[in-house]
Design a protein around this motif. Structure first.
Motif, PDB file in Angstrom:
ATOM      1  N   THR A  32      -2.247 -75.368  54.079  1.00  0.00           N
ATOM      2  CA  THR A  32      -1.153 -74.543  54.598  1.00  0.00           C
ATOM      3  C   THR A  32       0.046 -74.504  53.648  1.00  0.00           C
ATOM      4  N   SER A  33      -0.086 -75.108  52.469  1.00  0.00           N
ATOM      5  CA  SER A  33       1.033 -75.096  51.528  1.00  0.00           C
ATOM      6  C   SER A  33       1.302 -73.668  51.063  1.00  0.00           C
ATOM      7  N   THR A  92       4.053 -76.022  60.994  1.00  0.00           N
ATOM      8  CA  THR A  92       2.583 -76.017  60.998  1.00  0.00           C
ATOM      9  C   THR A  92       2.025 -77.310  61.589  1.00  0.00           C
ATOM     10  N   CYS A  96      -1.292 -78.908  60.210  1.00  0.00           N
ATOM     11  CA  CYS A  96      -1.092 -79.568  58.922  1.00  0.00           C
ATOM     12  C   CYS A  96      -1.455 -81.042  59.034  1.00  0.00           C
ATOM     13  N   SER A 106       6.820 -83.256  53.129  1.00  0.00           N
ATOM     14  CA  SER A 106       7.220 -82.319  54.173  1.00  0.00           C
ATOM     15  C   SER A 106       8.370 -82.859  55.009  1.00  0.00           C
TER      16      SER A 106
END
Length: 941
Positions: A32-33, A92, A96, A106
């Protein structure tokens, strides 16, 4: 290539293989980056499938050790009974994974309280580039010399860091070049400033810990397999949100200064562009309930307390301060509605893909962070800069932390906009540097921003980054091309300059999206489709079963985009790769509601099937199941004989072999007579109870007509005794079976016939009611894509006046025409499983509300996704295993755990069939349960 390691030993073997073969490794969890961290050549090491265990938890020390593939929200569900949680909270968070959070350092909406992942990272067990294992954790001053003398690569790492940070002038240059000390969102380059801030380099600083360097290193230094985190007590339970509305962005940024004097747990922004995009999302439309007027910006602030009164008092104090400023509305939102507000905010990234046309809000400058005092002036300067390029931008996210995600709106298919993509990023890099900010606050450098690192830090510091990479990974096997030696930003873009979007003649209407290819291009990779069942919703059942990226809607959209753009075949739909990713799509429609970008995979799958059939012909099995209503005419001539014949083993074996049906799948039984015949003979003669409440049309769908006679009878009896005159239109079948097999010519014929007939019947306001969600809800969905230009208005009218039985009764109850007094008070406990199409295109809660109308009913909506049957999907011998695996995820265990006295309600024919096959329990249509309650009421009278 892709490899799915099962454990630490596999990872060690992978590192050895990479060293021997000269292959690079790209570590990946949920993917999801946003900056291309998992893009590159080499072997993708996907830890999301198997390395998903919580290894240990120590509640007293407030520590947990996990594997990289543990999902952040799943971890917190595990920790809740201990009264603990992992604080960093990205948008996310329901998909994530902790490994990715470490790689990106994050932060999320809660960073103003809990900081970043780096701040909560205690230890990492890793494989180093020479194939040796190491444990990175805090090193006390007494242990420092011992670590310096360690053999091998691990000792060399400590000695190098001691040498680098001990050189003359290095400390001063780092302090001058890195972001201001007060900015906690910093994820640009390697965190040499964090190394410098600890002992032994800064007396009195925290113990040296390489974890601070590895957090945010994007997998370029080592491969982690055990991650130990520091936990926090659960936050105060009661929540009140204050949603401040502003006419100007400047007013909002100035208000942040005031807001952050209060003990907030989150302070988040949504601007007008993002809010407008939420209007076109089915899932998010209802979550806009708190938005008043047309704000340029809404600031969402979270106040918490041990009691609701305490949280409310803090919200009132905040409102009192904000009223002195320029907010024009300051609504408070309390539980349970707070979850809807945060769902709207979390959808910010995804809904930006809903912008019409090829111009999209693109990631390039969305991750800058500045000191809070600088925020108003910085945003003003940034806005002027973007407008100076003749562009506009969308603003959202973490205002309270000085980081607002900003996205210019560009068409990257155009050469001019690709140049702007680079030039805007470069200009913003200079602006951030002038403010002493962080160019990458939480999303990292990746392929996107890594090339600007020398511009931010200067050549000397950039040289030290290269030196660090060389010592840790001399052969360059760990995720090369990130942080150091990053290729130019415009190299390897998806679109070539001046690229034209191919158009395709489709049977379904994708004009609203600009064609089927642009529908696929809506997917921005945010990975909402990777969330697991515990996160709620239906999307995506096949991924829930296989945990394979190729079975996500994201993969299907990506494959369509790739092949429809680049394929050299005469018919790009014939590409074998499309067949592979579409194979397990069950057309559940979960993506039509839950994908924030509104990517409708079920519609695209039907079109893909249709395009393949046009070239290759329609397979026998697809033709049989797609036109199954035609085939029912023969057995329905003598249903009793047909059922006896179908129960004879030689016949069933032959049928299973011919149609590819799995031997353990029970075949359905035909009605004793057609539902429409029973209605003509008996149902239409039923007297309507007083007071008469009007007429309704009841659509005799193909499932009720052939297989679910009792549900049809119950619906007629229920409606009649409630005072409604029931009429049965002489309509065609719904076309659902044809749609599921891609027989779009057949589906179009049926849809247009029904539109012409039924729209005329409902034109006077008489509602059309149906029992089977997959059949009836198609009137509100696919019919709008199948209608011809001359039928679109009629199709819209039909869609507006078509209801499931539960929806109709809910509407009548809300109007006061149906209520508890119409039913008995006999105690019944009912478990409700919603059909996937019902969840996507209707409201499951309405069915629960209606079932709870009788005073004695206790109703529980099961937190289940798809049942796994999906029409003929679950019959297929190739899909049977996945079908039953999906059922076992949540539905089957919940039904088995219920006592025999508990009713199981399911509107879908396939759902009831799957429940019977998977649990041996008989599920009933809600109409049957309600009719029974109504019947007992009348008998008592």
């Amino acid at each position: 290539g892709v490899v799915w390691p099962r454990d630490a030993g596999d990872l060690g073997a992978i590192v050895d293989f990479a060293r021997t073969e000269g292959v690079s490794l790209i570590p990946r969890t949920a993917g999801t980056s946003l900056a291309g961290q998992v893009v590159g050549s080499g072997l993708v090491v996907d830890m999301s499938r198997h390395m998903t265990r919580v290894l240990s938890v120590d509640p007293d020390r407030r520590e947990v050790t996990v594997e990289p593939g543990v999902i952040r929200d799943e971890l917190n569900r595990f920790l809740r009974p201990f009264g603990l949680h992992f604080g960093p909270n990205t948008s996310t968070a329901n998909r994530c994974m902790i490994g990715g959070m470490v790689g990106n350092n994050s932060c999320g909406s809660s960073s103003i309280v809990y900081g970043s992942t780096r701040d909560r990272l205690l230890a990492l067990e890793v494989w180093l580039s020479d194939g040796s294992p190491a444990r990175m954790a805090a090193v006390s001053s007494g242990e420092w010399e011992q670590h310096l003398s360690r053999p091998g690569l691990e000792g060399r790492l400590y000695r190098h860091m001691a040498d680098l940070l001990g050189r003359a002038g290095v400390a001063d240059e780092i302090r001058a070049r890195f972001p201001k000390a007060g900015i906690h969102r910093r994820n640009t380059g390697y965190a040499l400033d964090m190394m410098l801030a600890g002992a032994p380099f800064t007396p009195g600083g925290p113990d040296f810990n390489f974890c601070r360097l590895l957090a945010g290193s994007e997998g370029t230094q080592a491969l982690s397999h055990r991650i130990t985190l520091r936990l926090d007590p659960l936050p105060p339970p009661e929540v009140v949100l204050v949603c401040a509305h502003y006419h100007r962005m400047r007013d909002m940024t100035e208000a942040v200064q005031v807001a952050m004097r209060h003990p907030l747990y989150a302070c988040e922004l949504m601007d007008r562009t993002v809010l407008e995009c939420t209007r076109s999302s089915r899932e998010q439309q209802a979550n806009r309930f708190f938005v008043e007027g047309d704000p340029a910006a809404v600031l969402i602030m979270e106040c918490r307390g041990e009691t609701l009164a305490e949280a409310d008092s803090r919200a009132d104090a905040l409102i009192a301060d904000l009223r002195k400023g320029s907010a024009y509305a300051l609504p408070k939102v309390k539980a349970p509605q707070t979850e809807r507000v945060w769902a709207l905010r979390a959808a910010g990234l995804g809904v930006l893909a809903n912008l019409p046309g090829d111009a999209k809000a693109v990631a390039c400058i969305e991750d800058t962070a500045v000191a809070l005092d600088d925020l108003p002036d910085y945003i003003d300067d940034l806005d002027r800069l973007i407008r100076g390029f003749g562009q506009r931008a969308a603003y959202f996210a973490h205002a309270g932390a000085g980081e607002i995600h900003v996205r210019p709106i560009l068409d990257l298919k155009k050469a001019a906009d690709q140049t702007l993509f680079h030039d805007i990023t470069e200009a913003v890099a200079d602006l951030v540097k002038s403010y002493g900010g962080s160019f990458s606050g939480e999303h990292g450098d990746g392929r996107l921003r890594g090339g600007f690192i020398p511009r931010i830090f200067g050549e000397q510091v950039t040289g030290w980054f290269r030196e660090v990479k060389e010592v840790w990974d001399p052969d360059g096997i760990f995720n090369p091309g990130k942080i150091t030696a990053v290729p130019p930003m415009l190299e390897d873009l998806r679109y070539s300059p001046g690229q034209k979007t191919r158009s395709f003649a489709t049977r379904m209407d994708f004009d609203k999206e600009g064609g089927i290819l642009r529908m696929a291009e809506r997917c921005n990779g945010s990975g909402d489709c990777r969330k697991l069942p515990a996160a709620g919703g239906t999307m995506c059942p096949s991924y829930h079963a296989t945990r394979d990226e190729k079975d996500t809607p994201r993969a299907r959209a990506n494959a369509l985009r790739e092949y429809l753009t680049r394929s050299t075949l005469a018919n790009p739909f014939d590409e074998r790769g499309l067949a592979e990713v579409m194979d397990l799509c069950m057309s559940c429609k979960g993506c039509t509601r839950e994908c924030p970008s509104g990517v409708d995979i079920s519609a695209m799958k039907a079109e893909w099937q249709y395009q393949v059939h046009r070239r290759q012909g329609v397979p026998w099995r697809a033709r049989f199941f797609g036109q199954i209503s035609r085939w029912q005419k023969l057995p329905m001539m003598a249903p009793g004989f047909a059922n006896r014949l179908a129960g004879w083993a030689p016949v069933t074996s032959m049928v299973r072999w011919m149609l590819g049906i799995h031997p353990e799948r029970r075949l359905p039984r035909w009605n004793a007579e057609r539902f429409s015949r029973w209605f003509t003979r008996e149902g239409s003669q039923m007297p309507v109870s007083a007071p008469e409440r009007g007429a309704v049309w009841l659509f005799a769908d193909e499932f009720t007509e052939h297989f679910d006679l009792e549900a049809g009878k119950a619906a007629v009896r229920l409606l009649t005794v409630l005072g409604y005159r029931v009429r049965l239109p002489d309509a065609a079948e719904s076309g659902r079976a044809a749609l599921s097999m891609g027989l779009l010519d057949e589906a179009t014929r049926l849809a247009r016939a029904n539109i012409r007939l039924l729209s005329a019947l409902v034109a006077d306001g008489t509602p059309l009611i149906g029992l089977e969600p997959s059949a009836v809800l198609g009137f509100r969905d696919e019919y709008l894509r199948l209608a011809g230009p001359e039928e679109r208005e009629a199709a819209g009218c039909l869609a507006e006046r078509t209801f499931l039985l539960e929806e109709f009764l809910y509407r009548e109850a809300m109007a006061g025409r149906v209520g508890p007094e119409d039913f008995d008070e006999v105690p019944r406990r009912i478990l409700v499983h919603g059909h996937c199409h019902q969840k996507a295109l209707s409201e499951q809660g309405e069915a629960a509300f209606v079932l709870a109308l009788p005073a004695g009913h206790q109703v529980e909506v099961l937190a289940t996704g798809c049942c796994g049957m999906a029409g003929s999907f679950g019959y297929d011998r190739r899909h049977y295993g996945v079908s039953m695996q999906i059922g076992e995820l949540s539905l089957f265990p919940a039904v088995r755990a219920a006592g025999e006295e508990v009713f199981v309600a399911a509107s879908g024919h396939s759902c009831r069939h799957q429940i019977a096959d998977g649990t041996g329990r008989v599920a009933r249509h809600p109409a049957e349960i309600l009719a029974e309650s109504r019947k007992a009421r009348r008998a008592r009278r």
